[in-house]
Design a protein around this motif. Sequence first.
Motif, PDB file in Angstrom:
ATOM      1  N   TYR A  80      41.394  41.771  37.367  1.00  0.00           N
ATOM      2  CA  TYR A  80      41.068  40.858  36.275  1.00  0.00           C
ATOM      3  C   TYR A  80      42.344  40.314  35.640  1.00  0.00           C
ATOM      4  O   TYR A  80      42.440  39.139  35.292  1.00  0.00           O
ATOM      5  CB  TYR A  80      40.231  41.566  35.207  1.00  0.00           C
ATOM      6  CG  TYR A  80      38.777  41.730  35.563  1.00  0.00           C
ATOM      7  CD1 TYR A  80      38.009  40.641  35.980  1.00  0.00           C
ATOM      8  CD2 TYR A  80      38.155  42.966  35.476  1.00  0.00           C
ATOM      9  CE1 TYR A  80      36.682  40.797  36.311  1.00  0.00           C
ATOM     10  CE2 TYR A  80      36.829  43.132  35.805  1.00  0.00           C
ATOM     11  CZ  TYR A  80      36.088  42.042  36.223  1.00  0.00           C
ATOM     12  OH  TYR A  80      34.765  42.196  36.532  1.00  0.00           O
ATOM     13  N   GLY A 217      38.297  34.270  26.653  1.00  0.00           N
ATOM     14  CA  GLY A 217      38.631  35.460  27.423  1.00  0.00           C
ATOM     15  C   GLY A 217      38.400  36.732  26.628  1.00  0.00           C
ATOM     16  O   GLY A 217      37.948  37.745  27.166  1.00  0.00           O
ATOM     17  N   LEU A 220      34.702  37.422  26.539  1.00  0.00           N
ATOM     18  CA  LEU A 220      34.274  37.897  27.857  1.00  0.00           C
ATOM     19  C   LEU A 220      34.615  39.371  28.038  1.00  0.00           C
ATOM     20  O   LEU A 220      33.770  40.174  28.461  1.00  0.00           O
ATOM     21  CB  LEU A 220      34.947  37.065  28.950  1.00  0.00           C
ATOM     22  CG  LEU A 220      34.655  37.498  30.393  1.00  0.00           C
ATOM     23  CD1 LEU A 220      33.209  37.202  30.765  1.00  0.00           C
ATOM     24  CD2 LEU A 220      35.609  36.792  31.360  1.00  0.00           C
ATOM     25  N   LYS A 221      35.857  39.739  27.710  1.00  0.00           N
ATOM     26  CA  LYS A 221      36.273  41.131  27.877  1.00  0.00           C
ATOM     27  C   LYS A 221      35.531  42.044  26.909  1.00  0.00           C
ATOM     28  O   LYS A 221      35.275  43.210  27.221  1.00  0.00           O
ATOM     29  CB  LYS A 221      37.783  41.255  27.684  1.00  0.00           C
ATOM     30  CG  LYS A 221      38.587  40.548  28.765  1.00  0.00           C
ATOM     31  CD  LYS A 221      38.269  41.122  30.148  1.00  0.00           C
ATOM     32  CE  LYS A 221      38.872  40.317  31.272  1.00  0.00           C
ATOM     33  NZ  LYS A 221      40.309  40.176  31.229  1.00  0.00           N
ATOM     34  N   TYR A 224      32.456  42.900  28.717  1.00  0.00           N
ATOM     35  CA  TYR A 224      32.741  43.884  29.777  1.00  0.00           C
ATOM     36  C   TYR A 224      32.849  45.301  29.202  1.00  0.00           C
ATOM     37  O   TYR A 224      32.306  46.263  29.753  1.00  0.00           O
ATOM     38  CB  TYR A 224      34.061  43.550  30.480  1.00  0.00           C
ATOM     39  CG  TYR A 224      34.019  42.352  31.398  1.00  0.00           C
ATOM     40  CD1 TYR A 224      32.827  41.702  31.702  1.00  0.00           C
ATOM     41  CD2 TYR A 224      35.192  41.867  31.972  1.00  0.00           C
ATOM     42  CE1 TYR A 224      32.809  40.606  32.547  1.00  0.00           C
ATOM     43  CE2 TYR A 224      35.180  40.769  32.831  1.00  0.00           C
ATOM     44  CZ  TYR A 224      33.990  40.140  33.109  1.00  0.00           C
ATOM     45  OH  TYR A 224      33.975  39.065  33.950  1.00  0.00           O
ATOM     46  N   LEU A 239      27.877  38.420  26.448  1.00  0.00           N
ATOM     47  CA  LEU A 239      28.117  37.577  27.618  1.00  0.00           C
ATOM     48  C   LEU A 239      27.320  36.277  27.543  1.00  0.00           C
ATOM     49  O   LEU A 239      27.782  35.221  27.999  1.00  0.00           O
ATOM     50  CB  LEU A 239      27.761  38.350  28.891  1.00  0.00           C
ATOM     51  CG  LEU A 239      28.663  39.566  29.175  1.00  0.00           C
ATOM     52  CD1 LEU A 239      28.111  40.385  30.335  1.00  0.00           C
ATOM     53  CD2 LEU A 239      30.087  39.127  29.473  1.00  0.00           C
ATOM     54  N   VAL A 242      29.228  33.912  25.455  1.00  0.00           N
ATOM     55  CA  VAL A 242      30.296  33.247  26.218  1.00  0.00           C
ATOM     56  C   VAL A 242      29.758  31.996  26.894  1.00  0.00           C
ATOM     57  O   VAL A 242      30.395  30.924  26.861  1.00  0.00           O
ATOM     58  CB  VAL A 242      30.893  34.209  27.272  1.00  0.00           C
ATOM     59  CG1 VAL A 242      31.938  33.481  28.123  1.00  0.00           C
ATOM     60  CG2 VAL A 242      31.517  35.424  26.608  1.00  0.00           C
ATOM     61  N   GLN A 243      28.594  32.108  27.494  1.00  0.00           N
ATOM     62  CA  GLN A 243      27.997  30.962  28.186  1.00  0.00           C
ATOM     63  C   GLN A 243      27.646  29.846  27.215  1.00  0.00           C
ATOM     64  O   GLN A 243      27.823  28.665  27.537  1.00  0.00           O
ATOM     65  CB  GLN A 243      26.751  31.412  28.948  1.00  0.00           C
ATOM     66  CG  GLN A 243      27.050  32.325  30.139  1.00  0.00           C
ATOM     67  CD  GLN A 243      25.799  32.702  30.895  1.00  0.00           C
ATOM     68  OE1 GLN A 243      24.893  33.335  30.352  1.00  0.00           O
ATOM     69  NE2 GLN A 243      25.731  32.304  32.148  1.00  0.00           N
ATOM     70  N   ALA A 251      35.448  31.450  32.019  1.00  0.00           N
ATOM     71  CA  ALA A 251      34.891  32.623  31.348  1.00  0.00           C
ATOM     72  C   ALA A 251      33.366  32.611  31.406  1.00  0.00           C
ATOM     73  O   ALA A 251      32.735  33.651  31.609  1.00  0.00           O
ATOM     74  CB  ALA A 251      35.362  32.661  29.898  1.00  0.00           C
ATOM     75  N   ALA A 252      32.774  31.434  31.251  1.00  0.00           N
ATOM     76  CA  ALA A 252      31.314  31.327  31.326  1.00  0.00           C
ATOM     77  C   ALA A 252      30.809  31.677  32.723  1.00  0.00           C
ATOM     78  O   ALA A 252      29.770  32.340  32.879  1.00  0.00           O
ATOM     79  CB  ALA A 252      30.868  29.917  30.943  1.00  0.00           C
ATOM     80  N   ALA A 255      30.997  35.387  33.061  1.00  0.00           N
ATOM     81  CA  ALA A 255      29.940  36.007  32.262  1.00  0.00           C
ATOM     82  C   ALA A 255      28.598  35.919  32.990  1.00  0.00           C
ATOM     83  O   ALA A 255      27.813  36.884  33.001  1.00  0.00           O
ATOM     84  CB  ALA A 255      29.846  35.329  30.898  1.00  0.00           C
ATOM     85  N   ARG A 258      28.530  38.487  35.740  1.00  0.00           N
ATOM     86  CA  ARG A 258      28.370  39.855  35.222  1.00  0.00           C
ATOM     87  C   ARG A 258      26.923  40.083  34.773  1.00  0.00           C
ATOM     88  O   ARG A 258      26.360  41.161  35.009  1.00  0.00           O
ATOM     89  CB  ARG A 258      29.325  40.079  34.062  1.00  0.00           C
ATOM     90  CG  ARG A 258      29.359  41.521  33.538  1.00  0.00           C
ATOM     91  CD  ARG A 258      29.763  42.492  34.638  1.00  0.00           C
ATOM     92  NE  ARG A 258      30.016  43.809  34.102  1.00  0.00           N
ATOM     93  CZ  ARG A 258      31.216  44.336  33.932  1.00  0.00           C
ATOM     94  NH1 ARG A 258      32.304  43.649  34.277  1.00  0.00           N
ATOM     95  NH2 ARG A 258      31.361  45.548  33.455  1.00  0.00           N
TER      96      ARG A 258
END
Length: 264
Positions: A80, A217, A220-221, A224, A239, A242-243, A251-252, A255, A258
């Motif tokens: 990552y 970012g 996003l993290k 995670y 997540l 993020v989208q 990042a989207a 996400a 994930r």
Amino acid sequence: MNKISVLLLSSLLLAYPVSLLAGNDALEQRLQRLERRVGHITELMLEVQALKRSNRELQGQIEEQQHALERLRRKQRELYLDLDERMNRLQGGAVAAQAPAVDTPVDDAGSKPGTETHARPVQPSAAQVIGDAAQNPAAIQAEYDQAYAYLHPSRREYKKAIAAFQTFLKKYPASDLADNALYWLGESYYVMQDNANALKAFERVLAEYPASDKAAGALLKKGYILDAMGKRAAARDTLQQVQRRYPGSAAASMAKARLKHMKK
């Protein structure tokens, strides 16, 4: 000696060896039973020893698998980090040549990709601004670059990176590089699997620099890390944020991937 006495004596003499033989037979049978029991106990002891050996072997295999899993997790997080670096080189647009954006979304204020804004909920004090301005910008950049260099794939000195970014943030809290330094501090903790401190760093990026190009970012993290902590509902919500906030960004896309993995 009369005949009766002779007969009795003869009978006793004949009976003695018979009783002696019978006693010997009984003793031999007892010895045989004891031998069988000892043999059975020996077999049980051998089985126990075999089970202990098997247990040690299984324990060793489990430990090896745990170490392998740790290495895989560390490798995943390093990947990552490498991905962030590649995106930096491809997209550009950051303050420092070595620390460009994780992605370049259009923020809520409508700024274009590649621009750099650092909205802070609390403005730095005049003393901080004057103190930072009094420093040589080239020296500040050099200190930042030195901290960032610890993250290079050829070095991966994450503990040194953590110390260097912490020092940088203490010395230059009002610097234009502060949001980048805080983000990479979180990344360093993340690779070291220190989820608690990584989460704090990323949440600080989101709270103190919501318009930073590192915000996507960081969010996003955060997702995670929440997933790794077992907080699936909070991770899914993060997540999805993020989208919604950064549509079309790298990042989207990550996400989305994930979230798809979390459904399995």
